[in-house]
Design an enzyme around this catalytic site. Structure first.
Site, PDB file in Angstrom:
ATOM      1  N   SER A 221       0.769  -1.179   0.107  1.00 30.72           N
ATOM      2  CA  SER A 221      -0.084  -0.042  -0.033  1.00 30.72           C
ATOM      3  C   SER A 221       1.038   1.246   0.014  1.00 30.72           C
ATOM      4  O   SER A 221       1.980   1.312   0.270  1.00 30.72           O
ATOM      5  CB  SER A 221      -0.726   0.065   1.163  1.00 30.72           C
ATOM      6  OG  SER A 221      -0.213  -0.106   2.448  1.00 30.72           O
ATOM      7  N   GLY A 223      -0.652   4.695   0.974  1.00 29.52           N
ATOM      8  CA  GLY A 223      -1.296   5.786   1.111  1.00 29.52           C
ATOM      9  C   GLY A 223      -2.334   6.135   0.254  1.00 29.52           C
ATOM     10  O   GLY A 223      -3.033   5.258  -0.346  1.00 29.52           O
ATOM     11  N   THR A 224      -2.766   7.570  -0.247  1.00 27.52           N
ATOM     12  CA  THR A 224      -3.877   7.834  -1.188  1.00 27.52           C
ATOM     13  C   THR A 224      -3.476   7.464  -2.534  1.00 27.52           C
ATOM     14  O   THR A 224      -4.620   7.483  -3.321  1.00 27.52           O
ATOM     15  CB  THR A 224      -3.931   9.425  -0.967  1.00 27.52           C
ATOM     16  OG1 THR A 224      -2.865  10.045  -1.380  1.00 27.52           O
ATOM     17  CG2 THR A 224      -4.423   9.842   0.486  1.00 27.52           C
ATOM     18  N   GLY A 226      -3.018   4.428  -3.364  1.00 27.10           N
ATOM     19  CA  GLY A 226      -3.511   3.150  -3.394  1.00 27.10           C
ATOM     20  C   GLY A 226      -2.644   2.004  -3.239  1.00 27.10           C
ATOM     21  O   GLY A 226      -1.755   2.189  -2.252  1.00 27.10           O
ATOM     22  N   GLY A 252      -5.172   0.544   7.050  1.00 24.36           N
ATOM     23  CA  GLY A 252      -4.672  -0.782   6.682  1.00 24.36           C
ATOM     24  C   GLY A 252      -5.242  -1.887   7.354  1.00 24.36           C
ATOM     25  O   GLY A 252      -5.125  -3.074   6.698  1.00 24.36           O
ATOM     26  N   ASP A 253      -5.704  -1.915   8.419  1.00 24.63           N
ATOM     27  CA  ASP A 253      -6.258  -2.937   9.235  1.00 24.63           C
ATOM     28  C   ASP A 253      -7.669  -3.240   8.388  1.00 24.63           C
ATOM     29  O   ASP A 253      -7.872  -4.670   8.244  1.00 24.63           O
ATOM     30  CB  ASP A 253      -6.736  -2.811  10.630  1.00 24.63           C
ATOM     31  CG  ASP A 253      -5.219  -2.060  11.510  1.00 24.63           C
ATOM     32  OD1 ASP A 253      -4.098  -2.710  11.239  1.00 24.63           O
ATOM     33  OD2 ASP A 253      -5.247  -1.285  12.311  1.00 24.63           O
TER      34      ASP A 253
END
Length: 321
Positions: A221, A223-224, A226, A252-253
């Site tokens: 991942s 962040g924004t 994607g 993330g969880d």
């Protein structure tokens, strides 16, 4: 059933403030305390999805009643292993615009006796389970082989394994062929440095390198921007058309929960989605659940209505190089 293991849970304390000015005093608008740690957040999101789940974690003797009471109130099934060591704290200071500043205590390594009791709990639950997730940091001094051994034992019990760990623990665990790993870009870089891979040029490069190092599927991942998934010949970039603002602590969880649910759904046919379309559908749901978590003030909370609203705004692109 999906089992979640939190090796280093925390008492999550969230302060709401208008803004943060370094070196100044602040008046806190509201305070919340809850049983925290990435695996507990994953279990809470799975419960919101309607998935059967049990959260396993070692918790300090002084905090175990607070943890159990909070998880019971949120209807998150759990098996807490009592530890003589105090549970660490995690403080999130959330500003009115959603920016969050976190202070995470490191925790203390558990004794082998505690880890053996944790392993016993997982073994007892494994007969009714399909997937095990292992999430979050591990206390300093924890055996670097711990996550690898947990992965191997879970595979022996017929479970699929999702790892949201990093550094030396992920580096060693890759040799046990985890079914899916999910670090962020920085965590992936640290993990690959431990493998002697040097600087990784991109998120897609990190995902490919993790898959080549042993992970059956790698999701990284960013962040924004994607995330990128690599599984065999499938390589996809998934992102939200218009990123949302808020508290990203539990994003993330929520993604881990969504991916674990996908593996559980596919357990009878090999444990992993196969082909571009199957993974695209899985990532679409994962990004939507992750983004919906950002809209909540505390980690581990997701409104399914937000997920439904965000689903059509998730973009999926195939990576061909």
């Amino acid at each position: 059933m999906i089992l979640t293991l939190t090796p280093s849970p925390a008492l999550d304390i969230t302060y709401a403030v208008p803004s943060v000015a370094l070196g100044e005093s602040h008046r806190v608008g509201s305070v919340s305390e809850r049983a925290g740690g990435k695996g507990l957040n994953v279990a809470a999101v799975l419960s919101a999805m309607g998935c059967k789940t049990v959260a396993v974690a070692p918790v300090g003797e002084l905090e175990i009643e607070l943890f159990a009471g909070d998880l019971n109130a949120r209807r998150v099934p759990h098996r807490l292993v009592s530890s003589p060591l105090p549970t660490r704290r995690s403080v999130a200071v959330v500003e009115a615009d959603g920016r969050a500043t976190l202070f995470n205590e490191p925790g203390t390594a558990q004794s082998q006796r505690v880890w053996d009791r944790v392993a016993d709990e997982i073994a007892q639950l494994a007969t009714d389970a399909t997937v095990l997730t292992v999430s979050g940091s591990l206390p300093p001094g924890t055996d670097p082989e711990f996550v690898r051994r947990v992965t191997l034992r879970a595979h022996e019990a017929g479970l699929r394994v999702v790892l949201d760990v990093s550094g030396i623990h992920l580096t060693r665990a890759l040799g046990a062929a985890p079914d899916l790993v999910k670090p962020n870009r920085l965590e992936a870089a640290v993990t690959l440095a431990g493998l002697g891979r040097g600087e990784v040029p991109s998120v897609r490069g990190a995902a490919r390198a993790l898959a080549a190092a042993g992970a059956r599927c790698a999701v990284v991942s960013d962040g924004t921007d994607g995330l990128v998934l690599v599984h065999g010949d499938v390589a996809l970039h998934a992102y939200l058309r218009r990123p949302v603002s808020g508290n990203p602590t539990g994003a993330g969880d929520a993604l881990t929960a969504a991916l674990a649910a996908e593996l559980s759904d596919h357990h009878r046919t090999g444990g992993l989605p196969e082909g571009r379309d199957a993974w695209a559908a899985a990532l679409r749901r994962g990004v939507a659940w992750s983004a919906a978590a950002v809209l909540q003030p505390v980690a581990g909370s997701v409104d399914p209505d937000d997920v439904d609203r965000l689903l059509p705004t998730v973009e999926i692109e195939e990576i061909r190089t």
